[in-house]
Design a protein around this motif. Structure first.
Motif, mmCIF file in Angstrom:
data_model
loop_
_atom_site.group_PDB
_atom_site.id
_atom_site.type_symbol
_atom_site.label_atom_id
_atom_site.label_comp_id
_atom_site.label_asym_id
_atom_site.label_seq_id
_atom_site.Cartn_x
_atom_site.Cartn_y
_atom_site.Cartn_z
ATOM 1 N N VAL A 106 0.876 -1.168 0.000
ATOM 2 C CA VAL A 106 0.000 0.000 0.000
ATOM 3 C C VAL A 106 0.910 1.213 0.000
ATOM 4 O O VAL A 106 1.929 1.237 0.705
ATOM 5 C CB VAL A 106 -0.929 0.028 1.239
ATOM 6 N N TYR A 107 0.583 2.231 -0.790
ATOM 7 C CA TYR A 107 1.471 3.392 -0.833
ATOM 8 C C TYR A 107 0.695 4.699 -0.918
ATOM 9 O O TYR A 107 -0.429 4.759 -1.416
ATOM 10 C CB TYR A 107 2.478 3.269 -1.983
ATOM 11 N N LEU A 108 1.339 5.736 -0.389
ATOM 12 C CA LEU A 108 0.812 7.109 -0.355
ATOM 13 C C LEU A 108 1.937 8.037 -0.780
ATOM 14 O O LEU A 108 2.970 8.103 -0.105
ATOM 15 C CB LEU A 108 0.398 7.472 1.074
ATOM 16 N N VAL A 109 1.766 8.773 -1.858
ATOM 17 C CA VAL A 109 2.856 9.602 -2.377
ATOM 18 C C VAL A 109 2.566 11.094 -2.201
ATOM 19 O O VAL A 109 1.445 11.512 -1.916
ATOM 20 C CB VAL A 109 3.114 9.293 -3.868
ATOM 21 N N PHE A 110 3.613 11.875 -2.355
ATOM 22 C CA PHE A 110 3.563 13.335 -2.457
ATOM 23 C C PHE A 110 2.761 13.985 -1.327
ATOM 24 O O PHE A 110 1.823 14.758 -1.550
ATOM 25 C CB PHE A 110 3.011 13.754 -3.827
ATOM 26 N N ASN A 111 3.105 13.631 -0.081
ATOM 27 C CA ASN A 111 2.600 14.331 1.113
ATOM 28 C C ASN A 111 1.130 14.108 1.411
ATOM 29 O O ASN A 111 0.553 14.807 2.264
ATOM 30 C CB ASN A 111 2.848 15.847 1.002
ATOM 31 N N THR A 112 0.490 13.152 0.759
ATOM 32 C CA THR A 112 -0.966 13.085 0.811
ATOM 33 C C THR A 112 -1.510 12.719 2.182
ATOM 34 O O THR A 112 -2.634 13.119 2.522
ATOM 35 C CB THR A 112 -1.482 12.089 -0.249
ATOM 36 N N ILE A 113 -0.754 12.000 3.004
ATOM 37 C CA ILE A 113 -1.273 11.675 4.330
ATOM 38 C C ILE A 113 -1.530 12.934 5.142
ATOM 39 O O ILE A 113 -2.413 12.961 6.008
ATOM 40 C CB ILE A 113 -0.342 10.715 5.103
ATOM 41 N N SER A 114 -0.815 14.022 4.850
ATOM 42 C CA SER A 114 -1.021 15.273 5.589
ATOM 43 C C SER A 114 -2.329 15.961 5.212
ATOM 44 O O SER A 114 -2.748 16.915 5.874
ATOM 45 C CB SER A 114 0.156 16.235 5.376
ATOM 46 N N ASN A 115 -2.991 15.490 4.151
ATOM 47 C CA ASN A 115 -4.310 16.022 3.808
ATOM 48 C C ASN A 115 -5.370 15.602 4.819
ATOM 49 O O ASN A 115 -6.465 16.161 4.850
ATOM 50 C CB ASN A 115 -4.741 15.570 2.413
ATOM 51 N N LEU A 116 -5.074 14.571 5.609
ATOM 52 C CA LEU A 116 -5.931 14.211 6.739
ATOM 53 C C LEU A 116 -5.581 15.171 7.877
ATOM 54 O O LEU A 116 -4.427 15.244 8.309
ATOM 55 C CB LEU A 116 -5.688 12.759 7.153
ATOM 56 N N LEU A 117 -6.559 15.893 8.373
ATOM 57 C CA LEU A 117 -6.275 17.063 9.196
ATOM 58 C C LEU A 117 -6.318 16.834 10.697
ATOM 59 O O LEU A 117 -6.215 17.795 11.468
ATOM 60 C CB LEU A 117 -7.228 18.201 8.812
ATOM 61 N N THR A 118 -6.459 15.577 11.123
ATOM 62 C CA THR A 118 -6.367 15.275 12.552
ATOM 63 C C THR A 118 -5.425 14.104 12.743
ATOM 64 O O THR A 118 -5.255 13.257 11.846
ATOM 65 C CB THR A 118 -7.727 14.928 13.181
ATOM 66 N N GLN A 119 -4.826 14.046 13.916
ATOM 67 C CA GLN A 119 -3.944 12.931 14.234
ATOM 68 C C GLN A 119 -4.710 11.616 14.205
ATOM 69 O O GLN A 119 -4.200 10.596 13.726
ATOM 70 C CB GLN A 119 -3.306 13.153 15.604
ATOM 71 N N ALA A 120 -5.953 11.623 14.710
ATOM 72 C CA ALA A 120 -6.750 10.403 14.747
ATOM 73 C C ALA A 120 -6.981 9.842 13.340
ATOM 74 O O ALA A 120 -6.899 8.629 13.114
ATOM 75 C CB ALA A 120 -8.086 10.670 15.437
ATOM 76 N N GLU A 121 -7.271 10.720 12.389
ATOM 77 C CA GLU A 121 -7.487 10.262 11.009
ATOM 78 C C GLU A 121 -6.204 9.719 10.405
ATOM 79 O O GLU A 121 -6.231 8.735 9.645
ATOM 80 C CB GLU A 121 -8.033 11.411 10.164
ATOM 81 N N GLN A 122 -5.081 10.333 10.725
ATOM 82 C CA GLN A 122 -3.809 9.846 10.204
ATOM 83 C C GLN A 122 -3.474 8.465 10.763
ATOM 84 O O GLN A 122 -2.995 7.589 10.036
ATOM 85 C CB GLN A 122 -2.713 10.870 10.508
ATOM 86 N N VAL A 123 -3.756 8.252 12.046
ATOM 87 C CA VAL A 123 -3.561 6.926 12.634
ATOM 88 C C VAL A 123 -4.485 5.906 11.958
ATOM 89 O O VAL A 123 -4.069 4.777 11.650
ATOM 90 C CB VAL A 123 -3.803 6.958 14.154
ATOM 91 N N GLU A 124 -5.732 6.298 11.707
ATOM 92 C CA GLU A 124 -6.671 5.395 11.034
ATOM 93 C C GLU A 124 -6.206 5.042 9.633
ATOM 94 O O GLU A 124 -6.476 3.944 9.128
ATOM 95 C CB GLU A 124 -8.070 6.010 10.995
ATOM 96 N N CYS A 125 -5.500 5.958 8.990
ATOM 97 C CA CYS A 125 -4.953 5.673 7.660
ATOM 98 C C CYS A 125 -3.947 4.524 7.736
ATOM 99 O O CYS A 125 -3.954 3.626 6.891
ATOM 100 C CB CYS A 125 -4.306 6.936 7.094
ATOM 101 N N PHE A 126 -3.094 4.552 8.749
ATOM 102 C CA PHE A 126 -2.163 3.438 8.954
ATOM 103 C C PHE A 126 -2.924 2.136 9.203
ATOM 104 O O PHE A 126 -2.578 1.083 8.648
ATOM 105 C CB PHE A 126 -1.247 3.729 10.146
ATOM 106 N N ARG A 127 -3.947 2.210 10.044
ATOM 107 C CA ARG A 127 -4.706 1.004 10.351
ATOM 108 C C ARG A 127 -5.429 0.475 9.115
ATOM 109 O O ARG A 127 -5.559 -0.738 8.928
ATOM 110 C CB ARG A 127 -5.694 1.291 11.479
ATOM 111 N N ASN A 128 -5.889 1.390 8.256
ATOM 112 C CA ASN A 128 -6.549 0.954 7.026
ATOM 113 C C ASN A 128 -5.555 0.286 6.083
ATOM 114 O O ASN A 128 -5.879 -0.698 5.422
ATOM 115 C CB ASN A 128 -7.221 2.146 6.345
#
Length: 246
Positions: A106-128
């Protein structure tokens, strides 16, 4: 979190810059080669696939690619390049949407994880990402390093890039770990067009902790897709996280 209107039809229409910028061969080539190697003969899933900047050449390289994307206009642009059978794409949020099947990458390029605007959502991205991966599978993130060292006392903005016809400026809210990118593009008459995007910036150490919460271990971190050394002066990084094998 960042919603689809940021990535509207107008943005999708002018997103691609074939042969230059993010689409330059010297940028795209190493990205695709590294991801193909990390897929290790398996299937790849791209979070926030966009217009297929990376997915299309990766699929052409022989890696089966599926995507998740929140913006329908971006998917419409992707469909002008390849059909649904070639690169299946799920409409949804990369932190929660599920794509069918299992993946080695699974990959995320060009800073896109920072488009999730809360820490909780970013953690959920890892879990997903973990939900989609086979044991031993990898999650790869390309992310910029916040340039707070460039902020003198009392200043909130940093010009992070400038070239003829373009100025990129980031405004920081250090209290809330928030940045808003401003992109000024100038035409031949001198008129400027402004576009903006919000981000929650993440330090590498915080990213590693998010990975641990989702069951990942850091496998490697480099300054770029070509494998350059990551140092205190690196402006971005490519971090590879891996699930333990069974």
């Amino acid at each position: 979190m960042l919603r689809a209107p940021i990535w509207d039809a107008e943005t999708a229409e002018r997103y691609d810059t074939p042969g230059s910028g993010m689409f330059a061969p010297e940028v795209l080539g190493p990205t695709v080669e590294r991801l193909a190697a990390l897929a290790d003969g398996g299937r790849a899933l791209e979070f926030a696939i966009g217009t297929g900047r990376v997915a299309v050449p990766l699929a052409e390289r022989g890696v089966p690619v599926t995507g998740i994307e929140l913006s329908r206009p971006m998917i419409d642009r992707l469909r002008t390049k390849v059909d649904e059978a070639t690169i299946p794409t799920v409409v949804g949020d990369m932190a929660t949407a599920l794509a069918p099947g299992e993946y080695t990458l699974v990959y995320l390029v060009f800073n896109t994880i920072s488009n999730l605007l809360t820490q909780a959502e970013q953690v959920e991205c890892f879990r997903n990402a973990a939900r989609h991966l086979v044991p031993g599978g990898r999650f790869v993130i390309e992310l910029w390093v916040p340039e707070l060292r460039k902020l003198p006392p009392g200043q909130q903005a940093v010009v992070w890039h400038s070239e003829p016809g373009y100025v990129g400026l980031d405004m920081y809210d250090v209290l809330h770990q928030y940045a808003e990118s401003h992109h000024f593009r100038f035409d031949e008459s001198g008129q400027a067009r402004l576009s903006r995007s919000p981000h929650r910036y993440i330090w590498p150490a915080e990213l590693d902790l998010m990975a641990q919460l989702a069951g990942f271990e850091l496998e490697s971190r480099h300054a770029d897709w070509a494998g350059g050394e990551f140092t205190a002066d690196s402006r971005s990084h490519v971090s590879v996280y891996r699930l333990p094998p069974r």
